[in-house]
Structure formats: C-alpha cells, structure tokens
Design a protein around this motif. Sequence first.
Motif, mmCIF file in Angstrom:
data_model
loop_
_atom_site.group_PDB
_atom_site.id
_atom_site.type_symbol
_atom_site.label_atom_id
_atom_site.label_comp_id
_atom_site.label_asym_id
_atom_site.label_seq_id
_atom_site.Cartn_x
_atom_site.Cartn_y
_atom_site.Cartn_z
ATOM 1 N N ASP A 44 43.252 12.119 27.893
ATOM 2 C CA ASP A 44 42.223 11.188 28.373
ATOM 3 C C ASP A 44 40.862 11.557 27.793
ATOM 4 O O ASP A 44 40.102 10.692 27.353
ATOM 5 N N GLU A 45 40.570 12.848 27.829
ATOM 6 C CA GLU A 45 39.282 13.325 27.337
ATOM 7 C C GLU A 45 39.165 13.061 25.832
ATOM 8 O O GLU A 45 38.127 12.602 25.352
ATOM 9 N N ARG A 46 40.223 13.325 25.109
ATOM 10 C CA ARG A 46 40.226 13.104 23.653
ATOM 11 C C ARG A 46 40.045 11.608 23.333
ATOM 12 O O ARG A 46 39.274 11.239 22.443
ATOM 13 N N GLU A 47 40.739 10.750 24.078
ATOM 14 C CA GLU A 47 40.613 9.302 23.856
ATOM 15 C C GLU A 47 39.189 8.823 24.115
ATOM 16 O O GLU A 47 38.655 8.013 23.357
ATOM 17 N N HIS B 215 33.041 9.824 33.797
ATOM 18 C CA HIS B 215 33.894 9.942 32.615
ATOM 19 C C HIS B 215 34.115 8.559 31.996
ATOM 20 O O HIS B 215 33.979 8.376 30.786
ATOM 21 N N THR B 216 34.413 7.584 32.838
ATOM 22 C CA THR B 216 34.728 6.249 32.349
ATOM 23 C C THR B 216 33.509 5.529 31.793
ATOM 24 O O THR B 216 33.567 4.966 30.701
ATOM 25 N N TYR B 217 32.403 5.548 32.522
ATOM 26 C CA TYR B 217 31.261 4.721 32.151
ATOM 27 C C TYR B 217 30.177 5.457 31.368
ATOM 28 O O TYR B 217 29.454 4.827 30.607
ATOM 29 N N SER B 218 30.052 6.763 31.536
ATOM 30 C CA SER B 218 29.039 7.522 30.804
ATOM 31 C C SER B 218 29.642 8.374 29.699
ATOM 32 O O SER B 218 28.909 9.005 28.946
ATOM 33 N N GLY B 219 30.960 8.443 29.651
ATOM 34 C CA GLY B 219 31.617 9.208 28.594
ATOM 35 C C GLY B 219 31.447 10.705 28.725
ATOM 36 O O GLY B 219 31.491 11.424 27.731
ATOM 37 N N LEU C 238 33.787 7.087 21.961
ATOM 38 C CA LEU C 238 32.358 7.311 21.771
ATOM 39 C C LEU C 238 32.015 7.450 20.289
ATOM 40 O O LEU C 238 31.008 6.901 19.818
ATOM 41 N N VAL C 239 32.841 8.181 19.545
ATOM 42 C CA VAL C 239 32.600 8.375 18.117
ATOM 43 C C VAL C 239 32.757 7.047 17.377
ATOM 44 O O VAL C 239 31.929 6.704 16.518
ATOM 45 N N LEU D 262 27.448 13.580 15.221
ATOM 46 C CA LEU D 262 28.532 13.150 16.102
ATOM 47 C C LEU D 262 29.045 14.290 16.980
ATOM 48 O O LEU D 262 29.273 14.108 18.177
ATOM 49 N N VAL D 263 29.218 15.469 16.388
ATOM 50 C CA VAL D 263 29.672 16.627 17.174
ATOM 51 C C VAL D 263 28.615 16.981 18.218
ATOM 52 O O VAL D 263 28.939 17.275 19.370
ATOM 53 N N GLY D 264 27.344 16.911 17.823
ATOM 54 C CA GLY D 264 26.252 17.187 18.766
ATOM 55 C C GLY D 264 26.230 16.199 19.920
ATOM 56 O O GLY D 264 26.018 16.578 21.077
ATOM 57 N N MET D 265 26.470 14.919 19.614
ATOM 58 C CA MET D 265 26.509 13.893 20.663
ATOM 59 C C MET D 265 27.607 14.215 21.674
ATOM 60 O O MET D 265 27.384 14.169 22.886
ATOM 61 N N LEU D 266 28.777 14.579 21.166
ATOM 62 C CA LEU D 266 29.884 14.905 22.070
ATOM 63 C C LEU D 266 29.599 16.186 22.850
ATOM 64 O O LEU D 266 29.910 16.273 24.037
ATOM 65 N N ALA D 267 29.010 17.174 22.202
ATOM 66 C CA ALA D 267 28.691 18.435 22.888
ATOM 67 C C ALA D 267 27.708 18.193 24.033
ATOM 68 O O ALA D 267 27.856 18.751 25.119
ATOM 69 N N ARG D 268 26.713 17.346 23.801
ATOM 70 C CA ARG D 268 25.738 17.043 24.862
ATOM 71 C C ARG D 268 26.388 16.329 26.035
ATOM 72 O O ARG D 268 25.896 16.383 27.155
ATOM 73 N N ARG D 269 27.490 15.657 25.779
ATOM 74 C CA ARG D 269 28.208 14.960 26.849
ATOM 75 C C ARG D 269 29.268 15.837 27.493
ATOM 76 O O ARG D 269 30.037 15.361 28.328
ATOM 77 N N GLY D 270 29.366 17.090 27.071
ATOM 78 C CA GLY D 270 30.257 18.020 27.753
ATOM 79 C C GLY D 270 31.634 18.181 27.147
ATOM 80 O O GLY D 270 32.545 18.653 27.821
#
Length: 184
Positions: A109-112, A74-78, A117-118, A146-154
């Motif tokens: 935490d997740e939102r931050e 979570h911290t290093y790979s987002g 990342l964005v 941007l939404v796709g990037m976040l979706a791929r990261r879970g």
Amino acid sequence: MVEKPTEGGGTEAQAKDACLRLLAARARSRYELESRLAQKGFTPDVAAVVLDRLAVANLVDDAAFAEQWVHSRHTYSGKGKQALSRELRTKGVSNEDAVAALDQIDAEDERERAAELVQKRCRTLMLPDPSHPDARSERDKIVRKLVGMLARRGYSQGMAFGVVKSELDRAGADTEDFDGSDLG
C-alpha cells in the motif's frame, strides 16, 4: 442542580461544550482535548471527569482516532508510515494504538501511494533527453527532488529511491547507470 465554576476554570458543562465543539470539527485524541481544555483554563480534575464521560459515550477513543487519522492522512495527503507515526506521537496517541493503526498500511500500500505521488509529480517535470550532454546531471536533479518529496512525506529512503527509479524507468528515462550513491 447548578454547577459552580471551579477555582481557576470553568464548569464540567462548559468543558463538555468546549470538547463537543472541537470534536464537531474533526476527531481528536484525548491528549489534544486535555491540552485544549488546559489552554482554556479548565482544571485537570474537570477535564478528566469530562473526558472520561466522553470516552464512555465513545466520543473520545484514541484507537479509533488513530485508525481514522492514519487512513485519512495516508490516502489524502500521501503520508508514509514514518510521518504518520510522528504525527500520532505529537497527538498523544499511545504506542500500542499507533502501531495497531499503522498496521493497516502494508508495504505494498505504501509503495503504491508513493508511486502515485511520483507519477503525479512527474507530469509537471521535464525529463531530460537521453542524448543531451547534461542528461545524467538533469536526471539526478529530478531524482533528488522526487526522493526528497517522498522523504518529507515520511517514506524511507530505500523505498523512495526504488519507487523513483521504477517510475522514471516506466516514463522512459535512462536509469541503467543509476545506483543512487551520488545523490548524497
């Protein structure tokens, strides 16, 4: 006492050495170690004895592994909670240990982390000039990226969209007409 190799595998000492080499590189779940020992030809009985001894010595602990994995990824790979949950499942971590580890990340935490990342990604993107005739179309492309990037990261779609909209507002993009329904 000299250990004799068991049929179709190595000795307990060899299995222990193999596990210790693997654990020297990074923490691993019991399932990962069992799988690697099986790939190396160790019998399930030898693997079980060795892994039980390593567990008693606190060198194999799936709950601690899950907590460390979640924190690090979570911290290093987002990674978001959904992706982390999938990763823990593939590593053979029990649902109970996974849930306990994932609970260390709350919604804020997740939102931050998603916002970070964005923001990082926005530094390399050219936001369209609102007066340009294609500004809306260009903005929508950026939002999809941007939404796709976040979706791929879970990250969930709702959170991803909310974070992206908020960060684009903060960056000065025109998002008043934007509801995300045309991103499909």
